[in-house]
Design an enzyme around this catalytic site. Sequence first.
Site, PDB file in Angstrom:
ATOM      1  N   SER A 224       3.156  -2.200  10.369  1.00  0.00           N
ATOM      2  CA  SER A 224       4.610  -2.028  10.548  1.00  0.00           C
ATOM      3  C   SER A 224       5.415  -3.278  10.210  1.00  0.00           C
ATOM      4  CB  SER A 224       4.909  -1.559  11.974  1.00  0.00           C
ATOM      5  OG  SER A 224       4.320  -0.303  12.221  1.00  0.00           O
TER       6      SER A 224
ATOM      7  N   GLY B  85       1.910   2.144  10.709  1.00  0.00           N
ATOM      8  CA  GLY B  85       2.766   3.321  10.542  1.00  0.00           C
ATOM      9  C   GLY B  85       3.421   3.792  11.819  1.00  0.00           C
TER      10      GLY B  85
ATOM     11  N   ASN C 287       0.857  -1.190   0.000  1.00  0.00           N
ATOM     12  CA  ASN C 287       0.000   0.000   0.000  1.00  0.00           C
ATOM     13  C   ASN C 287       0.893   1.239   0.000  1.00  0.00           C
ATOM     14  OD1 ASN C 287      -1.903   1.987   0.426  1.00  0.00           O
ATOM     15  ND2 ASN C 287      -2.333   1.429   2.553  1.00  0.00           N
ATOM     16  N   TRP C 288       0.965   1.888  -1.136  1.00  0.00           N
ATOM     17  CA  TRP C 288       1.866   3.050  -1.265  1.00  0.00           C
ATOM     18  C   TRP C 288       1.253   4.314  -0.668  1.00  0.00           C
ATOM     19  CZ3 TRP C 288       3.516   2.563  -7.152  1.00  0.00           C
ATOM     20  CH2 TRP C 288       4.161   1.333  -7.340  1.00  0.00           C
ATOM     21  N   LYS C 289       0.008   4.261  -0.296  1.00  0.00           N
ATOM     22  CA  LYS C 289      -0.715   5.433   0.241  1.00  0.00           C
ATOM     23  C   LYS C 289      -0.542   6.623  -0.717  1.00  0.00           C
ATOM     24  CE  LYS C 289       0.018   3.426   4.727  1.00  0.00           C
ATOM     25  NZ  LYS C 289      -0.088   3.544   6.145  1.00  0.00           N
TER      26      LYS C 289
ATOM     27  N   HIS D 255      -9.604   0.754   5.033  1.00  0.00           N
ATOM     28  CA  HIS D 255      -8.293   0.958   5.655  1.00  0.00           C
ATOM     29  C   HIS D 255      -8.473   1.930   6.821  1.00  0.00           C
ATOM     30  CE1 HIS D 255      -4.183   2.359   6.233  1.00  0.00           C
ATOM     31  NE2 HIS D 255      -3.801   1.238   5.655  1.00  0.00           N
TER      32      HIS D 255
ATOM     33  N   GLU E 293      -6.980   4.422   7.772  1.00  0.00           N
ATOM     34  CA  GLU E 293      -6.877   5.851   7.439  1.00  0.00           C
ATOM     35  C   GLU E 293      -8.175   6.355   6.810  1.00  0.00           C
ATOM     36  OE1 GLU E 293      -3.168   5.506   5.317  1.00  0.00           O
ATOM     37  OE2 GLU E 293      -2.226   4.939   7.205  1.00  0.00           O
TER      38      GLU E 293
ATOM     39  N   GLU F 297      -5.660  -5.409  10.699  1.00  0.00           N
ATOM     40  CA  GLU F 297      -4.692  -4.333  10.850  1.00  0.00           C
ATOM     41  C   GLU F 297      -4.995  -3.557  12.134  1.00  0.00           C
ATOM     42  OE1 GLU F 297      -2.528  -3.131   7.172  1.00  0.00           O
ATOM     43  OE2 GLU F 297      -4.364  -1.983   7.094  1.00  0.00           O
TER      44      GLU F 297
ATOM     45  N   GLY G 267       2.706  -1.245   4.378  1.00  0.00           N
ATOM     46  CA  GLY G 267       2.688   0.167   4.007  1.00  0.00           C
ATOM     47  C   GLY G 267       4.093   0.673   3.749  1.00  0.00           C
TER      48      GLY G 267
HETATM   49  C1  PEP Z   1      -0.965  -0.096   5.938  1.00  0.00           C
HETATM   50  O1  PEP Z   1      -0.924   0.966   5.336  1.00  0.00           O
HETATM   51  O2  PEP Z   1      -1.933  -0.845   5.792  1.00  0.00           O
HETATM   52  C2  PEP Z   1       0.140  -0.462   6.830  1.00  0.00           C
HETATM   53  C3  PEP Z   1       0.083  -1.607   7.441  1.00  0.00           C
HETATM   54  O3  PEP Z   1       1.156   0.445   6.946  1.00  0.00           O
HETATM   55  P1  PEP Z   1       2.569   0.180   7.675  1.00  0.00           P
HETATM   56  O4  PEP Z   1       3.121  -1.104   7.130  1.00  0.00           O
HETATM   57  O5  PEP Z   1       3.406   1.366   7.315  1.00  0.00           O
HETATM   58  O6  PEP Z   1       2.298   0.089   9.142  1.00  0.00           O
END
Ligand code: PEP
Length: 261
Positions: free
Chosen positions: A214, A174, A11-13, A96, A98, A168, A235
Site C-alpha cells: 500500500s 492492496g 506491479n501492474w498485476k 508474490h 498472491e 511485503e 501495486g
Molecule cells: C504488490 O502488489 O506487491 C503491492 C505491494 O500492492 P499494493 O501496493 O497495491 O499494496
Amino acid sequence: MAHDKKIIVGNWKMNLNMHEASLYLLQLSKLVKVRRDVEVILAPTVMTLQSLSLQVNLRQFKLAAQNFFWRDHGSYTGEVSASQLRGVVQYALVGHSERRHIFNESDKDMRNKVAAAVRNGIKPILCVGETAWEHANGETKDVLHDQLIGGLANITSEELDQVIVAYEPVWAIGTGQNALPSDVTAAVKVIRKQIEHLYGAKSAEAIQILYGGSVTPDSAADYLSLAGVDGLLVGAASLEAHIFSSIIEKAHKGSSEAEED
Ligand code: PEP
C-alpha cells in the site's frame, strides 16, 4: 552497505491491456527522466511484455515478469518459462503473496523459480512476508526465516548478488493498511540477519531489500528513508503513470544527477 541506486518496481498485476500498457509507457517516459540513482522496473502482464520490450528504453525502465514456471521447456500447458523470458525481461517477481496464497505456490516452487531466473540471467525479486494472523501472533520472524530458507535453498553465495528480496507483509498488500516504519525496519533486520546466517556478513550487507504494501506518493519517502530499505514494490499506486512517477521522484536524490534521455 548503502546502495547508490534505489529500486522502484511497479506491479501492474492483471491490469492494463496492450493498448493501455503502451500508452502508459509513453506517458511515464515523458514524466520520468533517466536517473543514475533510481532503477525503475515495470512488471506488466505477460501478454504485454513482448510489445513493451520493443517500445521501452532500457536506460530508462527495466521490465519484470510477474510470474513464470521454473522448467525451461516441456509439456506444461499454459506456462511461460524463464528461458522464454530471457532477453525480454531483466527481472522477475517470485513468491508474490498472491501467488503463494491464491495459487498455493509453495517454498519448493519458490526455490525452483529463483534458481530458474538466475540460470536464465534474470534477477529474481523474492517476495516474503507474514499474514495478518502471523503478524498478530508474533510469528513474523519465523515466517521470514522459513520463506528465505525455502526460497533461497538452490542459490549459492556467488549467485546471491543476482537476487533481490522484497518484504511485503500480506496484510498491507492492496489493503491501504500501512506497515509501521518500526515494523519494516525490524523485518528488514531479520531478513539481513538470516542472510548473514545463510551466506555471511558481506552478503547480508550487500543484498538489496525492498518494501511493499500500500505504498503511495505520500508514504514513499518515509519508507525509502528507513535504514536498510533499498527501494519499493508498488501495486495499486503504479497503475497510473503520473502517480507512479511521483513515487519515482521521491527516490531520486538530486536533479543534478539527471541524464539526458
Ligand atoms: C504488490 O502488489 O506487491 C503491492 C505491494 O500492492 P499494493 O501496493 O497495491 O499494496
